[in-house]
Design a protein around this motif. Structure first.
Motif, short mmCIF file in Angstrom:
data_model
loop_
_atom_site.label_atom_id
_atom_site.label_comp_id
_atom_site.label_asym_id
_atom_site.label_seq_id
_atom_site.Cartn_x
_atom_site.Cartn_y
_atom_site.Cartn_z
N GLN A 1 8.48 34.41 16.85
CA GLN A 1 9.70 34.74 16.11
C GLN A 1 9.40 35.00 14.64
N HIS B 1 7.08 28.59 17.09
CA HIS B 1 7.93 29.70 16.64
C HIS B 1 7.12 30.88 16.11
N SER B 2 5.85 30.92 16.38
CA SER B 2 4.99 31.95 15.78
C SER B 2 5.43 33.37 16.17
#
Length: 161
Positions: free
Chosen positions: A30, A27-28
């Motif tokens: 986001q 999820h980096s």
């Protein structure tokens, strides 16, 4: 203003903590996007606060004396034409927030942040022009140079009283 910054700081701290998680790599993008949005919201909050504070400061001293019209006639720059637009712009933003109470919705309008920057720059120019005008008054009368802007405006308002 302070409350918004407290919430932004809290959210930024949470984003940083989530980014340190071993499962955050997925999820980096986001998390990075959310962090950027938080920074933009903070900038927008600061810009709104600064422009409105400058507007109120200029208005309370200049409108009653008719100095705004005098300044508009002296300086034909665009900043003075934007003076009244600053408050209308803030009111529009407040209406948007009432309709949808999320700062994130304000970021959907890409020109909003740019217009806020423009109005802050305009108000800085206006306050600078006011200071220059007051410096002219100071140079005409001995001992006026000792007075700060607010005191000099009070003296000018009082006139011969």
């Amino acid at each position: 203003h302070t409350e918004v910054w407290e919430l932004i700081t809290d959210q930024m701290t949470k984003v940083k903590l989530m980014a340190q998680s071993p499962h955050a790599e997925v999820h980096s993008s986001q998390l990075l996007s959310h962090d950027q949005k938080l920074k933009l919201i903070g900038e927008l909050c600061d810009l709104l606060h600064t422009s409105q504070h400058s507007y109120i400061r200029a208005r309370q001293h200049l409108i009653p004396e008719g100095m705004i019209k005098e300044m508009m006639q002296r300086n034909k720059n665009n900043e003075w034409r934007k003076f009244e637009s600053v408050d209308k712009h803030r009111q529009t933003i407040m209406q948007l927030l009432k309709h949808s109470p999320s700062w994130l919705t304000l970021l959907e309008n890409s020109s909003l942040l740019d217009s806020c920057r423009e109005y802050v720059a305009a108000m800085d120019g206006i306050l600078k022009s006011v200071h220059e005008m007051l410096d002219q008054y100071r140079s005409m009368v001995p001992y006026m140079y000792r007075l700060d802007d607010n005191t000099l405006l009070q003296v000018l308002r009082a006139g011969n009283d």
